[in-house]
Design an enzyme around this catalytic site. Structure first.
Site, PDB file in Angstrom:
ATOM      1  N   THR A 156       0.898  -1.147   0.000  1.00 22.89           N
ATOM      2  CA  THR A 156       0.000   0.000   0.000  1.00 22.89           C
ATOM      3  C   THR A 156       0.943   1.205   0.000  1.00 22.89           C
ATOM      4  O   THR A 156       2.029   1.136   0.585  1.00 22.89           O
ATOM      5  CB  THR A 156      -0.922   0.044   1.246  1.00 22.89           C
ATOM      6  N   HIS A 157       0.554   2.248  -0.696  1.00 22.29           N
ATOM      7  CA  HIS A 157       1.420   3.434  -0.849  1.00 22.29           C
ATOM      8  C   HIS A 157       2.782   3.060  -1.448  1.00 22.29           C
ATOM      9  O   HIS A 157       3.773   3.740  -1.192  1.00 22.29           O
ATOM     10  CB  HIS A 157       1.636   4.147   0.493  1.00 22.29           C
ATOM     11  N   LYS A 284      20.942  -3.676 -20.826  1.00 24.27           N
ATOM     12  CA  LYS A 284      19.528  -3.370 -20.631  1.00 24.27           C
ATOM     13  C   LYS A 284      18.571  -4.396 -21.208  1.00 24.27           C
ATOM     14  O   LYS A 284      18.805  -4.991 -22.238  1.00 24.27           O
ATOM     15  CB  LYS A 284      19.196  -1.988 -21.236  1.00 24.27           C
ATOM     16  N   GLU A 291       5.361  -0.777 -21.111  1.00 20.38           N
ATOM     17  CA  GLU A 291       5.395   0.692 -21.122  1.00 20.38           C
ATOM     18  C   GLU A 291       4.497   1.249 -22.225  1.00 20.38           C
ATOM     19  O   GLU A 291       3.785   2.239 -22.037  1.00 20.38           O
ATOM     20  CB  GLU A 291       6.824   1.183 -21.344  1.00 20.38           C
TER      21      GLU A 291
END
Ligand code: ARG
Length: 468
Positions: A156-157, A284, A291
């Site tokens: 949460t958060h 990478k 995305e």
């Protein structure tokens, strides 16, 4: 091709006005709906004695040959071939069968024609999008069935909160997509109304049989008001609204996949088939697909704003503004279809890194609530008091750089109330991360048994919700 101009025009349309006015580039996708609706209309006209039977037969034959030719690629529709798909089909029919084609547009207007064609398309789109969302639900259920014991931190958060499992998380998304399926089904039910017979806006004196066309095209009801019949586009708004919510769900999921597959988390690994590299950084592995889906949500929300804006304040009945509806609809439909489909593959191939997720549960005191629950459930301490005591224990552990599991019984009791000896050895069992998950058996909770029940429940709802 020039728009309709009868003798009362003395000038040609300006080239730019003609370009802006033409919608063939966009609405050629409605060719099959247009032909299907025209065949039903022609049959009805003959049945009601409005046009000769032989002309109706020629019209049907001609329209079918156009459909075959477009489908087989013998006839290609080029953007400059007509003002819109309705005029293109009629012009092509006239080329093929001559005079009888000129009777097809009796007791019909392009206004009720386009409203009908578009409804047919959106009806099909509702079914196809619901099918794709159902496919994704199927993938999520399969992934959940195989990750019932994959314990991970729940947040949460975006702060570690309590332990859950990957299965529980997947099923959260499955529930969202199930709501999307039901929303699309609702949209489909509500839109299944035939507007043909509304004509330009004021019906017709010809003795038409709207019910015949309704049945031929599989509509449930007739539109009850000819003005509303030609100007209503609520069904497109509803579909786009449903699509926007699908994108909300996909983009939240995309965001979690992006975060959880980053090297600091490493809970998931996105399959190479759904990621790309960098042009400069050789190490990478980027989650581009997730995305892009997250990014494309903006495009779909834009579609929703656009159609609402087109309709807002638009006087009744038909206005050319309405021609904008299809371009943005098709864009939304294509976007949401691609995103749902790509997600099926990406989720299917996602690697779940169980050890990493379990390891992550060791930090963040995600079993603190279980300490408080121990005091309440096993020792009868009121929860608010247990919560305070646990807060002190967590702060003691944090300042001594220990996890809760690393605290000795004395340390637990020191902080709570040594005299009472509240904590006993069974606390360690209680705060074990796996036990903590397994104890949460409430309906809808993360324990394997509860998730299994949720899967069964969703499968049942899915089977009851199959194609309308
Ligand atoms: N291409 C038009 C549209 O998509 C068809 C309806 C045209 N009607 C008219 N009165 N100009 O909205």
């Amino acid at each position: 091709m020039k728009p309709y101009r009868t003798g009362h025009f003395t000038k040609n349309i300006a080239p730019l006005a003609e370009k802006l006015n033409s919608s063939l580039r966009v609405d050629k996708r409605l060719y099959s709906e247009d032909i299907t609706a025209s065949i039903a209309h022609a049959k009805m006209l003959a049945k009601c004695g409005i046009i000769p039977q032989s002309d109706a037969l020629d019209i049907q034959k001609g329209l079918k040959s156009i459909l075959d030719d477009i489908e087989s690629g013998r006839l290609t529709i080029n953007d400059g071939d007509g003002e819109d798909v309705h005029m293109l089909v009629e012009a092509e029919l006239t080329r093929r069968i001559g005079t009888p084609a000129k009777r097809l547009h009796t007791a019909r207007s392009r206004n009720d024609q386009v409203a009908t064609d578009f409804r047919l398309f959106v009806r099909k789109a509702c079914g196809k999008t619901a099918a794709l969302a159902s496919e994704l639900i199927g993938v999520l259920i399969k992934r959940a069935e195989n990750s019932l014991d994959a314990v991970m931190p729940g947040f949460t958060h975006l702060q570690k909160a309590q332990p859950i499992t990957a299965a529980h998380l997947f099923m959260a998304y499955a529930e969202m997509f199930f709501r999307d399926v039901t929303r699309l089904n609702d949209c489909k039910k509500r839109l299944n109304v035939l507007p043909l017979g509304s004509l330009a806006l004021a019906g017709t004196p010809y003795p038409i049989d709207r019910d015949f066309v309704k049945d031929a095209l599989g509509f449930d009801r007739l539109s009850n008001n000819s003005i509303d019949g030609v100007s209503d586009r609520d069904f497109a708004v509803e579909y786009i609204g449903a699509a926007a919510l699908i994108m909300v769900h996909l983009s939240r999921f995309a965001e979690e996949i992006i975060i959880f597959s980053s090297s600091d988390y490493g809970y998931f690994t996105v399959d190479e088939a759904y990621s790309t590299g960098s042009s400069i950084m050789p190490q990478k592995h980027n989650p581009d697909v997730a995305e892009l889906v997250r990014g494309k949500s903006g495009r779909v929300f834009g579609g929703l704003t656009a159609i609402l804006t087109v309709l807002k304040g638009l006087p009744l009945a038909y206005n050319k503004d309405l021609q904008e509806d299809k371009e943005l609809f098709f864009d939304v439909y294509d976007t949401v279809s691609d995103c749902l489909e790509v997600f099926c593959g990406m989720v299917e191939t996602l690697t779940i890194n169980k050890e990493r997720m379990l390891e992550a549960c060791k930090t963040g005191y995600i079993n603190a609530t279980d300490v408080a629950d121990y005091l309440t459930a096993e020792r009868g301490i009121p929860f608010r008091a247990a919560y305070e005591t646990t807060g002190a224990i967590v702060s003691y552990a944090a300042s001594n750089k220990k996890t809760l599991e690393e605290l000795s019984l004395d340390e637990f009791n020191l902080t709570a109330d040594a005299d009472k000896g509240l904590f006993e050895a069974d606390i360690y069992q209680k705060i074990d991360i796996k036990t903590a998950v397994e104890s949460r058996t409430s309906v809808g909770g993360p324990a394997a048994a509860a998730v299994k029940a949720a899967i069964k429940n969703l499968k049942k709802r899915m089977s009851e919700t199959k194609e309308l």
